[in-house]
Motif scaffolding. Structure first.
Motif, PDB file in Angstrom:
ATOM      1  N   ILE A  11       0.663  -1.089   0.023  1.00  0.00           N
ATOM      2  CA  ILE A  11       0.148  -0.107   0.060  1.00  0.00           C
ATOM      3  C   ILE A  11       0.960   1.306  -0.118  1.00  0.00           C
ATOM      4  CG2 ILE A  11      -1.633   1.482   1.486  1.00  0.00           C
ATOM      5  CD1 ILE A  11      -2.882  -1.439   2.045  1.00  0.00           C
ATOM      6  N   ALA A  12       1.949   1.350   0.533  1.00  0.00           N
ATOM      7  CA  ALA A  12       2.891   2.433   0.931  1.00  0.00           C
ATOM      8  C   ALA A  12       3.535   2.632  -0.439  1.00  0.00           C
ATOM      9  CB  ALA A  12       4.160   2.333   1.743  1.00  0.00           C
ATOM     10  N   ALA A  13       3.763   1.501  -1.404  1.00  0.00           N
ATOM     11  CA  ALA A  13       4.284   1.826  -2.790  1.00  0.00           C
ATOM     12  C   ALA A  13       3.331   2.140  -3.826  1.00  0.00           C
ATOM     13  CB  ALA A  13       4.876   0.561  -3.111  1.00  0.00           C
ATOM     14  N   MET A  14       1.831   2.246  -3.353  1.00  0.00           N
ATOM     15  CA  MET A  14       1.107   2.371  -4.530  1.00  0.00           C
ATOM     16  C   MET A  14       1.099   3.795  -5.344  1.00  0.00           C
ATOM     17  SD  MET A  14      -2.412   0.422  -3.364  1.00  0.00           S
ATOM     18  CE  MET A  14      -2.929   0.083  -5.190  1.00  0.00           C
ATOM     19  N   THR A  15       0.877   3.968  -6.525  1.00  0.00           N
ATOM     20  CA  THR A  15       0.877   5.313  -6.989  1.00  0.00           C
ATOM     21  C   THR A  15      -0.535   5.875  -7.264  1.00  0.00           C
ATOM     22  OG1 THR A  15       0.497   4.553  -9.124  1.00  0.00           O
ATOM     23  CG2 THR A  15       2.774   4.518  -8.288  1.00  0.00           C
ATOM     24  N   PRO A  16      -0.713   7.247  -7.176  1.00  0.00           N
ATOM     25  CA  PRO A  16      -1.987   8.017  -7.611  1.00  0.00           C
ATOM     26  C   PRO A  16      -2.800   7.029  -8.905  1.00  0.00           C
ATOM     27  CG  PRO A  16      -0.470   9.353  -6.955  1.00  0.00           C
ATOM     28  CD  PRO A  16       0.215   8.022  -7.027  1.00  0.00           C
ATOM     29  N   THR A  17      -2.011   6.793  -9.506  1.00  0.00           N
ATOM     30  CA  THR A  17      -2.483   6.243 -10.995  1.00  0.00           C
ATOM     31  C   THR A  17      -3.116   4.816 -10.740  1.00  0.00           C
ATOM     32  OG1 THR A  17      -0.969   7.145 -12.351  1.00  0.00           O
ATOM     33  CG2 THR A  17      -2.086   5.264 -13.252  1.00  0.00           C
ATOM     34  N   GLU A  18      -2.501   4.082  -9.663  1.00  0.00           N
ATOM     35  CA  GLU A  18      -3.090   2.700  -9.379  1.00  0.00           C
ATOM     36  C   GLU A  18      -4.207   2.865  -8.599  1.00  0.00           C
ATOM     37  OE1 GLU A  18       0.766  -0.091  -9.012  1.00  0.00           O
ATOM     38  OE2 GLU A  18       0.575   1.575  -7.301  1.00  0.00           O
ATOM     39  N   VAL A  19      -4.204   3.850  -7.720  1.00  0.00           N
ATOM     40  CA  VAL A  19      -5.423   4.000  -7.011  1.00  0.00           C
ATOM     41  C   VAL A  19      -6.547   4.524  -7.830  1.00  0.00           C
ATOM     42  CG1 VAL A  19      -6.568   5.524  -5.140  1.00  0.00           C
ATOM     43  CG2 VAL A  19      -4.413   4.492  -4.824  1.00  0.00           C
ATOM     44  N   GLU A  20      -6.283   5.489  -8.659  1.00  0.00           N
ATOM     45  CA  GLU A  20      -7.446   5.998  -9.760  1.00  0.00           C
ATOM     46  C   GLU A  20      -8.064   4.626 -10.448  1.00  0.00           C
ATOM     47  OE1 GLU A  20      -7.642   9.244 -13.346  1.00  0.00           O
ATOM     48  OE2 GLU A  20      -6.083   8.503 -12.718  1.00  0.00           O
ATOM     49  N   GLU A  21      -7.216   3.673 -10.995  1.00  0.00           N
ATOM     50  CA  GLU A  21      -7.688   2.787 -11.465  1.00  0.00           C
ATOM     51  C   GLU A  21      -8.727   1.826 -10.855  1.00  0.00           C
ATOM     52  OE1 GLU A  21      -3.907   0.837 -12.925  1.00  0.00           O
ATOM     53  OE2 GLU A  21      -3.681   2.296 -14.660  1.00  0.00           O
ATOM     54  N   LEU A  22      -8.337   1.777  -9.580  1.00  0.00           N
ATOM     55  CA  LEU A  22      -9.069   0.881  -8.554  1.00  0.00           C
ATOM     56  C   LEU A  22     -10.572   1.517  -8.415  1.00  0.00           C
ATOM     57  CD1 LEU A  22      -9.368  -1.276  -6.438  1.00  0.00           C
ATOM     58  CD2 LEU A  22      -8.366   0.448  -4.849  1.00  0.00           C
ATOM     59  N   ALA A  23     -10.211   2.976  -8.212  1.00  0.00           N
ATOM     60  CA  ALA A  23     -11.611   3.467  -8.072  1.00  0.00           C
ATOM     61  C   ALA A  23     -12.336   3.331  -9.247  1.00  0.00           C
ATOM     62  CB  ALA A  23     -11.260   5.269  -7.824  1.00  0.00           C
ATOM     63  N   ASN A  24     -11.800   3.574 -10.413  1.00  0.00           N
ATOM     64  CA  ASN A  24     -12.609   3.425 -11.677  1.00  0.00           C
ATOM     65  C   ASN A  24     -13.266   2.120 -11.865  1.00  0.00           C
ATOM     66  OD1 ASN A  24     -11.921   6.010 -12.918  1.00  0.00           O
ATOM     67  ND2 ASN A  24     -10.053   5.312 -14.017  1.00  0.00           N
ATOM     68  N   ARG A  25     -12.503   1.082 -11.664  1.00  0.00           N
ATOM     69  CA  ARG A  25     -13.049  -0.195 -11.458  1.00  0.00           C
ATOM     70  C   ARG A  25     -14.474  -0.033 -10.493  1.00  0.00           C
ATOM     71  NH1 ARG A  25      -7.783  -2.395 -11.017  1.00  0.00           N
ATOM     72  NH2 ARG A  25      -8.354  -2.847  -8.589  1.00  0.00           N
ATOM     73  N   LEU A  26     -14.154   0.356  -9.378  1.00  0.00           N
ATOM     74  CA  LEU A  26     -15.225   0.473  -8.418  1.00  0.00           C
ATOM     75  C   LEU A  26     -16.541   1.034  -9.154  1.00  0.00           C
ATOM     76  CD1 LEU A  26     -13.614   0.707  -5.217  1.00  0.00           C
ATOM     77  CD2 LEU A  26     -15.203  -1.206  -5.558  1.00  0.00           C
ATOM     78  N   GLU A  27     -16.161   2.355  -9.721  1.00  0.00           N
ATOM     79  CA  GLU A  27     -17.306   3.026 -10.294  1.00  0.00           C
ATOM     80  C   GLU A  27     -18.042   2.561 -11.270  1.00  0.00           C
ATOM     81  OE1 GLU A  27     -17.189   6.939 -11.286  1.00  0.00           O
ATOM     82  OE2 GLU A  27     -17.204   7.682  -9.173  1.00  0.00           O
ATOM     83  N   LEU A  28     -17.356   1.824 -12.126  1.00  0.00           N
ATOM     84  CA  LEU A  28     -17.882   1.030 -13.432  1.00  0.00           C
ATOM     85  C   LEU A  28     -18.734  -0.061 -12.758  1.00  0.00           C
ATOM     86  CD1 LEU A  28     -15.290   0.919 -15.904  1.00  0.00           C
ATOM     87  CD2 LEU A  28     -17.115   2.306 -15.960  1.00  0.00           C
ATOM     88  N   ASP A  29     -18.246  -0.962 -11.778  1.00  0.00           N
ATOM     89  CA  ASP A  29     -19.048  -1.908 -11.065  1.00  0.00           C
ATOM     90  C   ASP A  29     -19.221  -3.024 -12.000  1.00  0.00           C
ATOM     91  OD1 ASP A  29     -20.116  -3.181  -8.882  1.00  0.00           O
ATOM     92  OD2 ASP A  29     -22.150  -2.516  -9.481  1.00  0.00           O
ATOM     93  N   ASN A  30     -18.307  -3.346 -12.983  1.00  0.00           N
ATOM     94  CA  ASN A  30     -18.358  -4.233 -13.895  1.00  0.00           C
ATOM     95  C   ASN A  30     -17.547  -5.481 -13.549  1.00  0.00           C
ATOM     96  OD1 ASN A  30     -19.341  -5.592 -16.327  1.00  0.00           O
ATOM     97  ND2 ASN A  30     -17.749  -4.584 -17.622  1.00  0.00           N
ATOM     98  N   TYR A  31     -17.951  -6.134 -12.345  1.00  0.00           N
ATOM     99  CA  TYR A  31     -17.089  -7.373 -11.914  1.00  0.00           C
ATOM    100  C   TYR A  31     -18.108  -8.698 -12.323  1.00  0.00           C
ATOM    101  CZ  TYR A  31     -14.812  -3.934  -9.011  1.00  0.00           C
ATOM    102  OH  TYR A  31     -14.151  -2.754  -8.732  1.00  0.00           O
ATOM    103  N   SER A  32     -17.127  -9.736 -12.643  1.00  0.00           N
ATOM    104  CA  SER A  32     -17.954 -11.085 -12.840  1.00  0.00           C
ATOM    105  C   SER A  32     -18.503 -11.736 -11.802  1.00  0.00           C
ATOM    106  CB  SER A  32     -16.770 -12.097 -13.780  1.00  0.00           C
ATOM    107  OG  SER A  32     -15.819 -11.960 -12.702  1.00  0.00           O
ATOM    108  N   ASN A  33     -18.076 -11.375 -10.481  1.00  0.00           N
ATOM    109  CA  ASN A  33     -18.902 -11.673  -9.196  1.00  0.00           C
ATOM    110  C   ASN A  33     -18.853 -10.755  -8.065  1.00  0.00           C
ATOM    111  OD1 ASN A  33     -16.836 -12.203  -7.288  1.00  0.00           O
ATOM    112  ND2 ASN A  33     -16.230 -13.841  -8.883  1.00  0.00           N
TER     113      ASN A  33
END
Length: 70
Positions: A11-33
């Motif tokens: 977590i300490a090594a995460m970049t703002p871009t990685e967090v943005e990608e994570l947030a985008n996945r959550l926003e899209l809510d397009n998960y297989s399960n």
């Protein structure tokens, strides 16, 4: 099912871009399960506790409310 296991060091090594990608996945809510989405939510929550500056623009995805402990 893949379980969430990320260390404080990762977590300490995460970049703002990685967090943005994570947030985008959550926003899209397009998960297989549902568990994939829940894992991402827990990861974003863990980041919020350790690196709140990275999660600030996406805190609404966590639906965190202040608790009244009184």
């Amino acid at each position: 099912m893949k379980t969430l296991s990320i260390s404080k060091k990762e977590i300490a090594a995460m970049t703002p871009t990685e967090v943005e990608e994570l947030a985008n996945r959550l926003e899209l809510d397009n998960y297989s399960n549902a568990f994939e989405g829940l894992n991402d939510w827990h990861l974003l929550r863990a980041i919020a506790f350790q690196r709140p500056e990275l999660v600030e623009p996406y805190v609404y995805l966590l639906d965190l409310e202040p608790y009244d402990e009184a």
